[in-house]
Design an enzyme around this catalytic site. Structure first.
Site: not given
Length: 212
Positions: A13, A88, A123, A156, A167
């Site tokens: 996104k 959301r 990541r 992270r 999530r």
């Protein structure tokens, strides 16, 4: 032209929002970036939001909607805006409608969960300068070391495998109902987010034009 980008964490996104900003000349409003800035600055909102984000949970509606309402009222949103990361939940979508925040198009960027997990768990972020990498898509020259400053690359907390899976569970249980909501309003477009960035952006622009 007021747009909403829907999609699971890591669906792309933010990347698509950046491209649309350049092509449509309207600002992108990323609640994720706003919240991370608030956390970094140690504001009251940031401290509250951090508790939820560290656990992979959604930040409460009242905090999110307060940020959005203030942001879209600024002069640079007069010609339109792109919402990335909000709404959301169905409650947030209904609250935006009730607040008179007009939405023209809703783009749902679809990516399989297995691909999302691969993207996010790969990541890495430099602990010193904040530069971003990915172990396969954008690896550093030396494993674990930032190309720019030589700092240590870290994962992270919200990119850890267990947090990513949580999530995604939260996303599927709450956010996907938005597709039904906006579909009934005739504003929903589905785009394949597993294809190249350029092809996904092309499909988004085509979908917007088709609905005008």
């Amino acid at each position: 032209m007021n747009l909403i980008l829907l999609g699971a964490p890591g669906a792309g996104k933010g990347t698509q929002a950046e491209l649309l900003v350049k092509k449509l000349s309207i600002p992108a409003i990323s609640t994720g970036n706003m919240l991370r800035e608030a956390i970094a600055n140690g504001t009251d909102l940031g401290k509250k939001a951090k508790e939820y984000m560290d656990e992979g949970n959604l930040v409460p509606d009242d905090l999110i909607l307060g940020i959005v309402a203030e942001r879209v009222s600024r002069p640079d949103c007069a010609r339109g805006f792109i919402l990335d990361g909000v709404p959301r939940t169905l409650a947030q979508a209904e609250a935006l409608e009730d607040r008179g925040v007009k939405i023209d198009h809703v783009i749902s960027i679809e990516v399989d969960d297995s691909e999302i997990e691969r993207r996010m768990t790969g990541r890495r972020v430099c602990a010193k300068c904040g530069a971003s990498y990915h172990v396969s898509a954008n690896p550093p020259k030396v494993e674990g070391v930032c190309d720019d400053c030589g700092g240590e690359l870290t994962i992270r907390k919200d990119d850890a495998p267990e947090t990513v899976r949580k999530r995604l569970q939260v996303y599927h249980s709450t956010t996907e109902v938005l597709k039904d909501f906006y579909g009934k309003l005739g504003r929903l477009c589905i785009v394949n987010g597993s294809q190249s960035i350029e092809d996904a952006n092309r499909d988004i622009l085509k979908a917007i034009e088709a609905q005008v």
